[in-house]
Write an enzyme that holds these catalytic residues in place. Structure first.
Site, PDB file in Angstrom:
ATOM      1  CE1 TYR A   1      -4.342   0.536  -0.253  1.00 29.29           C
ATOM      2  CE2 TYR A   1      -4.408  -1.430   1.116  1.00 29.29           C
ATOM      3  CZ  TYR A   1      -5.037  -0.524   0.269  1.00 29.29           C
ATOM      4  OH  TYR A   1      -6.348  -0.708  -0.059  1.00 29.29           O
TER       5      TYR A   1
ATOM      6  CD  GLU B   1      -4.817   5.324   0.816  1.00 26.38           C
ATOM      7  OE1 GLU B   1      -4.872   6.237   1.665  1.00 26.38           O
ATOM      8  OE2 GLU B   1      -5.685   4.454   0.707  1.00 26.38           O
TER       9      GLU B   1
ATOM     10  CG  ASP C   1      -7.733   9.891 -24.305  1.00 27.49           C
ATOM     11  OD1 ASP C   1      -6.747   9.136 -24.436  1.00 27.49           O
ATOM     12  OD2 ASP C   1      -8.810   9.514 -23.822  1.00 27.49           O
TER      13      ASP C   1
ATOM     14  CB  THR D   1      -4.512   3.455 -21.746  1.00 29.51           C
ATOM     15  OG1 THR D   1      -4.488   3.521 -23.168  1.00 29.51           O
ATOM     16  CG2 THR D   1      -5.911   3.725 -21.241  1.00 29.51           C
TER      17      THR D   1
ATOM     18  CE  LYS E   1      -6.981   1.818 -25.557  1.00 29.57           C
ATOM     19  NZ  LYS E   1      -7.098   2.615 -24.326  1.00 29.57           N
TER      20      LYS E   1
ATOM     21  NE  ARG F   1      -5.939  -4.554 -19.719  1.00 33.56           N
ATOM     22  CZ  ARG F   1      -6.508  -4.182 -20.864  1.00 33.56           C
ATOM     23  NH1 ARG F   1      -7.485  -3.318 -20.870  1.00 33.56           N
ATOM     24  NH2 ARG F   1      -6.112  -4.702 -22.005  1.00 33.56           N
TER      25      ARG F   1
HETATM   26  N1  DSN Z   1     -11.740   0.578 -24.809  1.00 33.42           N
HETATM   27  C1  DSN Z   1     -10.768   1.334 -25.543  1.00 33.42           C
HETATM   28  C2  DSN Z   1     -10.771   0.994 -26.978  1.00 33.42           C
HETATM   29  O1  DSN Z   1     -10.961  -0.166 -27.289  1.00 33.42           O
HETATM   30  O2  DSN Z   1     -10.570   1.860 -27.815  1.00 33.42           O
HETATM   31  C3  DSN Z   1     -10.924   2.768 -25.317  1.00 33.42           C
HETATM   32  O3  DSN Z   1     -10.887   2.997 -23.956  1.00 33.42           O
END
Ligand code: DSN
Length: 443
Positions: free
Chosen positions: A51, A53, A196, A222, A225, A231
């Site tokens: 933990y 925080e 984004d 994120t 990707k 993740r």
């Molecule tokens: N779920 C993602 C996507 O597949 O584009 C976006 O957050």
């Protein structure tokens, strides 16, 4: 036998089946990828026991000597890779990152503008059922019929509604995001501009996409990707952001914790640090370039097979296929299901001016990041397009019943016929054989 298989054979067996599915199929969902063994090792580690925080050197828990170093390393690497002034690596994933960012710069009820969900935008850019659309006043903008952002509309809406925050970025957009054009509009009304870059982070890092840093105040992404990490997510503040508001770093940090989240996921933070180091290597630069080459090759091969692509192009890693010539409105469901049965995974997706609905959309969305990680190149993309064509031609007589009452039975029959279809079974075997030459951890 490994420990998990001994202790919990049920979960171990399901994980094995999923591993086989990943190995034996073709992953074309543009937001998915395969992480390296190092990222996987950091993620599946004892760091999950802790933990922490708070932030490095300012924690609410003891025992964070090494966790602090890991988080500081992740921050340092992210700042260097993206050339930004401040980074928060704690958001659990993209959606909480985007909500935290909205909380950082807006009060409840303030106006935010983002690309409409059906037009390829993201839920957290203000869609009506998302917290970002429930607690804030959302004014969505749209795309033209060629799939490009309607900048005249963005300009008019921004002038009229004076938003506090404007989002650029999308989940289903085949062009480069034009950060420079958005910046002119955002600056003219004094709005914060946030990019984004979840889908394109790996392309930005490798110079295969316009860099948002000179144009926007804030960036969210994120990490799983095109960046090919675990993740998780990050929020970044640019030099332009600091010049507009020197408090942005502290606003972002307190919106993430304690505003929205509790303890960070330290195992994810470590895996983000590992992925960021990988993304700084020359082979990752080659990877980013190959993603785009492969997308171009796949798009061209699909169009040569007669498919109608939104915009007749791709300028990034993904493409959208308008399937109305194949199935009429709502055919995305048929395509996704039948391709899944053949071992090709992609998304049903809405198309510009969608004639059906988000659950039964009229298109599919597909991209090349995962196949590129496996070492596939342009030649393999032609083969993939051929299989997609074969499967969809095989099922192109199905039509979505317009009466919703008739759909359940019709779709059950469709699925049963597809499950038994000999040609689709044969293609699945071909793909399984083909995939063997492209092991998942190829690099
Ligand atoms: N779920 C993602 C996507 O597949 O584009 C976006 O957050």
């Amino acid at each position: 036998m490994n420990e998990l298989a001994k202790q919990d054979p049920q979960v171990a067996q399901l994980m094995k089946l999923e591993a086989n599915r990943q190995k034996q199929g073709l992953e074309l969902i543009p937001s998915e990828n395969y992480v390296s063994p190092s990222v996987l090792q950091a993620m599946g580690s004892i760091l999950t026991n802790k933990y922490s925080e708070g932030y490095p050197l300012k924690r609410y828990y003891g025992g964070n000597e090494f966790i602090d170093k890991i988080e500081l390393l992740a921050i340092k690497r992210a700042k260097k890779l993206f050339n930004v002034e401040h980074v928060n690596v704690q958001p659990y994933s993209g959606s909480p990152a985007n909500l935290a960012l909205t909380m950082a710069v807006c009060q409840p009820g303030d106006t935010v503008m983002g690309l409409n969900l059906i037009d390829g935008g993201h839920l957290t850019h203000g869609w009506k059922v998302s917290a970002t659309g429930i607690f804030f006043n959302s004014v969505p903008y749209h795309v033209l019929s060629n799939g490009r952002v309607d900048f005249n509309e963005v300009k008019l809406l921004a002038k009229k509604h004076k938003p506090k925050l404007i989002w650029t970025g999308a989940t289903a957009y085949v062009y480069q995001y034009e950060f420079d054009r958005f910046a002119k509009i955002a600056d003219s009304v004094g709005a914060y501009l946030v990019a984004d870059i979840a889908h394109i982070a790996g392309l930005v890092a490798t110079g295969n996409h316009q860099n948002p840093v000179p144009y926007v105040h804030l960036i969210t992404t994120t990490t799983h990707k095109t960046l090919r990490g675990p993740r998780g997510a990050m929020i970044m503040v640019t030099k332009k952001g600091l010049e507009k508001d020197a408090e942005l770093p502290s606003k972002v940090d307190s919106a993430v914790f304690p505003g929205l989240q509790g303890g960070p996921h330290d195992h994810t933070t470590a895996a983000i640090a590992v992925a960021l180091a990988e993304a700084a290597k020359p082979q990752f630069r080659r990877y980013g370039t190959q993603i785009v080459k492969n997308a171009h090759s796949l798009a061209t091969a699909l169009m040569n097979q007669g498919f109608k692509l939104v915009g007749n192009t791709t300028e990034n890693h993904l493409m959208l296929v308008d399937l109305t010539p194949f199935f009429g409105p709502g055919g995305g469901y048929f395509a996704q299901y039948a391709l899944d049965q053949a071992g090709i995974t992609l998304n049903k997706n809405t198309i510009p001016k969608e004639p059906s609905s988000p659950y039964f959309p009229s298109g599919i969305r597909l991209g090349t990041p995962a196949l590129t990680t496996r070492g596939m190149k342009q030649k393999e993309m032609i083969r993939v397009a051929g299989w997609i064509n074969e499967v969809l031609t095989e099922i192109n007589h199905y039509r979505l019943p317009s009466d919703k009452k008739d759909r359940k039975t019709y779709l059950a029959e469709f699925r049963s016929e597809v499950n038994q279809n000999r040609k689709i079974k044969r293609i699945k075997m071909e793909i399984k054989q083909f995939s063997r030459a492209f092991p998942i951890f190829a690099w």
